[in-house]
Design a protein around this motif. Structure first.
Motif, PDB file in Angstrom:
ATOM      1  N   PRO A  10     -18.699  -1.734  -2.048  1.00 44.15           N
ATOM      2  CA  PRO A  10     -19.418  -2.926  -1.601  1.00 44.15           C
ATOM      3  C   PRO A  10     -18.804  -4.203  -2.183  1.00 44.15           C
ATOM      4  CG  PRO A  10     -20.930  -1.261  -2.450  1.00 44.15           C
ATOM      5  CD  PRO A  10     -19.543  -0.843  -2.839  1.00 44.15           C
ATOM      6  N   ARG A  11     -18.284  -4.071  -3.409  1.00 44.66           N
ATOM      7  CA  ARG A  11     -17.600  -5.185  -4.080  1.00 44.66           C
ATOM      8  C   ARG A  11     -16.519  -4.586  -4.952  1.00 44.66           C
ATOM      9  NH1 ARG A  11     -21.453  -8.450  -7.821  1.00 44.66           N
ATOM     10  NH2 ARG A  11     -20.931  -6.820  -9.329  1.00 44.66           N
ATOM     11  N   VAL A  12     -15.358  -5.230  -4.970  1.00 43.26           N
ATOM     12  CA  VAL A  12     -14.235  -4.684  -5.731  1.00 43.26           C
ATOM     13  C   VAL A  12     -14.583  -4.654  -7.217  1.00 43.26           C
ATOM     14  CG1 VAL A  12     -13.061  -6.927  -6.007  1.00 43.26           C
ATOM     15  CG2 VAL A  12     -11.730  -4.784  -6.049  1.00 43.26           C
ATOM     16  N   THR A  13     -14.141  -3.604  -7.893  1.00 40.03           N
ATOM     17  CA  THR A  13     -14.419  -3.462  -9.312  1.00 40.03           C
ATOM     18  C   THR A  13     -13.576  -4.438 -10.136  1.00 40.03           C
ATOM     19  OG1 THR A  13     -12.799  -1.668  -9.362  1.00 40.03           O
ATOM     20  CG2 THR A  13     -15.129  -1.052  -9.196  1.00 40.03           C
ATOM     21  N   SER A  14     -14.006  -4.664 -11.373  1.00 41.43           N
ATOM     22  CA  SER A  14     -13.288  -5.551 -12.292  1.00 41.43           C
ATOM     23  C   SER A  14     -12.190  -4.746 -12.971  1.00 41.43           C
ATOM     24  CB  SER A  14     -14.258  -6.118 -13.333  1.00 41.43           C
ATOM     25  OG  SER A  14     -15.338  -6.761 -12.709  1.00 41.43           O
ATOM     26  N   TYR A  69      -3.018  -8.464  -5.745  1.00 40.37           N
ATOM     27  CA  TYR A  69      -2.923  -7.636  -6.947  1.00 40.37           C
ATOM     28  C   TYR A  69      -2.691  -6.181  -6.544  1.00 40.37           C
ATOM     29  CZ  TYR A  69      -3.956  -7.931 -12.036  1.00 40.37           C
ATOM     30  OH  TYR A  69      -3.886  -7.972 -13.411  1.00 40.37           O
ATOM     31  N   PHE A  70      -2.512  -5.969  -5.224  1.00 36.43           N
ATOM     32  CA  PHE A  70      -2.311  -4.634  -4.627  1.00 36.43           C
ATOM     33  C   PHE A  70      -3.586  -3.802  -4.682  1.00 36.43           C
ATOM     34  CE2 PHE A  70       2.273  -4.829  -6.558  1.00 36.43           C
ATOM     35  CZ  PHE A  70       2.511  -6.024  -5.881  1.00 36.43           C
ATOM     36  N   HIS A  71      -4.750  -4.474  -4.592  1.00 36.80           N
ATOM     37  CA  HIS A  71      -6.035  -3.784  -4.727  1.00 36.80           C
ATOM     38  C   HIS A  71      -6.913  -4.037  -3.510  1.00 36.80           C
ATOM     39  CE1 HIS A  71      -5.401  -4.242  -9.365  1.00 36.80           C
ATOM     40  NE2 HIS A  71      -4.660  -3.263  -8.845  1.00 36.80           N
ATOM     41  N   MET A 110       0.854  -1.182   0.000  1.00 33.94           N
ATOM     42  CA  MET A 110       0.000   0.000   0.000  1.00 33.94           C
ATOM     43  C   MET A 110       0.893   1.236   0.000  1.00 33.94           C
ATOM     44  SD  MET A 110      -3.116  -0.747   2.643  1.00 33.94           S
ATOM     45  CE  MET A 110      -3.690   0.927   2.376  1.00 33.94           C
ATOM     46  N   GLY A 111       0.533   2.227  -0.797  1.00 30.05           N
ATOM     47  CA  GLY A 111       1.356   3.409  -0.939  1.00 30.05           C
ATOM     48  C   GLY A 111       1.437   4.244   0.321  1.00 30.05           C
ATOM     49  N   ASP A 125      -9.647  -8.373  -2.433  1.00 31.00           N
ATOM     50  CA  ASP A 125      -8.474  -8.012  -3.230  1.00 31.00           C
ATOM     51  C   ASP A 125      -8.477  -8.913  -4.453  1.00 31.00           C
ATOM     52  OD1 ASP A 125      -6.008  -7.216  -4.220  1.00 31.00           O
ATOM     53  OD2 ASP A 125      -4.908  -7.588  -2.367  1.00 31.00           O
ATOM     54  N   HIS A 126      -8.161  -8.359  -5.589  1.00 32.32           N
ATOM     55  CA  HIS A 126      -7.926  -9.216  -6.736  1.00 32.32           C
ATOM     56  C   HIS A 126      -6.729 -10.117  -6.441  1.00 32.32           C
ATOM     57  CE1 HIS A 126      -9.767  -5.639  -8.998  1.00 32.32           C
ATOM     58  NE2 HIS A 126     -10.692  -6.572  -8.894  1.00 32.32           N
TER      59      HIS A 126
END
Length: 535
Positions: free
Chosen positions: A506-510, A468-470, A97-98, A314-315
């Motif tokens: 609510p849910r991670v984006t694609s 995936y760092f997400h 994380m940055g 997280d992806h």
């Protein structure tokens, strides 16, 4: 009024002598926080303080996009790791994380991925607010983009963020496009157009990259031009440790800067943009969260919100499917010039796989010892399988009431069997593309994994899987008992407090999450401004 004079090195550090109170305090100068601070300061009558725990973004490894991997594990990374997990054979993957002005936008691979139509329509349904729908979000994207690629009514021009296709990508990228399209994944000129409204596609990703591999970070575009504004103070090396509350109202924050504890008041609102690990951490340290868990640590309760720190998503990226180059090729642009989106199962509502080309050999700590992996960034390339819609869920919890103690992060990668099956399919697809006739001129040998099946394939997936760092979704927006913020990003039960970062998803984006975090920052600023329109 925008600051037009030259900005000198570390110009932003001069605001150590802060005022006792501001109208708005933004905690976290990452992707979303940079946007919120800039937009709130556009109103010259509003005073804004931005607190960032990291340092300056003017360092070579940030400015040069091809060096982005060197930031991982450096002082510009919080250095978090997930807890040992049986679903990863006991491994403890890093969760970068940055920790620098600009946050993830200053250390990531600079990929601009908008997210799928289904993602935002789900957000709108969960929140009960059509302002989060895909149609509404497209308006925000058009406003912030300066798209230099093929014209499309869904794209914007003239915005602060230069979004471009990679210039002169490595020849391997076009071969991968040809190979993937020949296997039913349509080649497209813009991965943020039709693929984000359909079953997928392949091509070169959109990048926030200028000429000469120069990073176009959110800090550079939103903050640097306005650092001289008299109503905006930006303080670096300032780690926020606690919210100051009067009853159930947020009235300010406490932070540590260079060893000294300081506090500052907020006359109107505090905005948390600390990311999906540090935002729930700060809430819990301040008594906002699951009251039983906080009481066990001796933290006085303020508001019972059991969803704080839950729903971590997280992806998942596999490191990875690697081929040695026939002829060495140095990375270009962001060193990740090809990606595709597709489905592991046709009935799915949208693509659940998002592999990416890494123009270097990318192997996990376990697999690097099991395979003969070439050394040198130009010696090999990786087609890294990626999961866009994970079913696995994790959590962030406190380990003590000490604000400087790292939280316990249970990522729970691959705890859901459906995630394993999807990635096993993805490994096979990546190997088919990487070993195709179209790509053969760029391959000396397949390094890993080779033809695997059954238990050996599952073991490979579990030994290769990581972040995936997400990291996202730990203070989700919604209307159920596990929701933390409402559709206007206000924290339930606390006045004067909002959250604006990836934790509200609510849910991670694609797709990569930087672009949606810009949207979150823009929408948060709009909502705050409308609530204070009488100023």
């Amino acid at each position: 009024m925008a600051h037009t004079s030259p900005v000198t090195v570390d110009r932003e550090i001069v605001t150590d002598a802060i005022r006792p109170a501001y109208d708005f305090i933004v905690c976290g100068g990452g992707t979303s926080g940079s946007v919120v601070a800039r937009r709130l300061s556009d109103n010259p009558e509003a005073s804004v303080l931005l607190l960032e725990a990291g340092g300056s973004d003017r360092v070579p490894s940030v400015v040069d996009c091809t060096l982005w991997m060197s930031n991982i594990g450096s002082e510009r990374d919080w250095g978090y790791h997930a807890q040992p997990s049986s679903s990863l054979n006991g491994r403890t993957p890093p969760l970068p994380m940055g920790k620098v002005l600009g946050g993830g936008s200053s250390i990531n691979a600079s990929v601009w991925a908008r997210g799928h139509r289904n993602d935002f329509d789900f957000w709108a349904e969960e929140s009960g607010d059509p302002g989060w729908s895909y149609a509404s979000v497209l308006d925000i994207y058009r406003r912030v983009e300066d798209w230099t690629g093929p014209a499309d009514p869904r794209r914007g021009t003239g915005g602060p963020l230069r979004v471009a296709l990679p210039e002169n990508p490595v020849p391997l990228a076009s071969a991968l496009v040809e190979a993937a399209s020949g296997r039913g994944i349509p080649a497209v000129a813009d991965l943020n157009a039709d693929p984000m409204e359909s079953d997928g596609g392949c091509g070169c990703p959109n990048l926030l990259v200028g000429r000469g591999n120069a990073r176009v970070s959110v800090a550079a575009t939103y903050l640097h031009p306005v650092m001289g504004r008299p109503n905006l103070d930006i303080v670096l090396c300032a780690e926020v440790t606690r919210l100051e509350l009067s009853g159930s109202r947020a009235t300010g924050v406490e932070f540590i800067q260079r060893g000294h504890t300081r506090s500052v008041r907020a006359r109107e609102e505090v905005v948390l943009s600390l990311g999906a690990i540090n935002t729930p951490k700060l809430l819990m340290l301040s008594g906002i969260g699951d009251q039983a868990e906080l009481a066990a640590l001796g933290i006085p309760g303020v508001v019972h919100l059991p969803g704080v720190g839950k729903n971590l998503q997280d992806h998942i990226l596999l490191a990875g499917c690697i081929w040695e180059y026939q002829v060495p090729e140095a990375p270009r642009n962001n060193a990740a010039e090809f990606a595709f989106f597709t489905k592991s199962d046709p009935p799915l509502p949208g693509p659940d796989l998002m592999p990416v080309l890494d123009e270097l050999p990318l192997a996990s700590e376990v697999l690097a010892t099991q395979y003969d992996v070439p050394s040198g960034a130009d010696s090999a390339w990786t087609l890294a399988p990626g999961l866009a819609r994970p079913a696995s869920r994790g959590s962030v919890r406190l380990t003590s009431a000490n604000p400087l103690a790292a939280p316990q992060i249970d990522a729970n990668f691959l705890s859901a069997g459906v995630d394993v099956k999807a990635l096993e399919y993805c490994v096979g697809l990546c190997r088919e593309i990487g070993n195709s006739p179209e790509v053969k001129p760029f391959v000396k040998r397949e390094v890993m994994p080779g033809p695997l099946s059954g238990d050996r394939l599952e073991a490979f997936v579990r030994n290769a899987a990581g972040s995936y760092f997400h990291e996202t979704c730990t203070a989700k927006m919604g209307r159920d008992e596990m929701s933390v913020v409402d559709s206007s990003l206000r924290v339930y039960g606390v006045e004067g407090l909002r959250i604006a970062d990836g934790s509200i998803m609510p849910r991670v984006t694609s797709g990569n999450t930087m672009a949606p975090c810009v949207v979150i920052g823009e929408r948060a600023a709009d909502l705050i401004a409308s609530g204070h329109s009488g100023r």
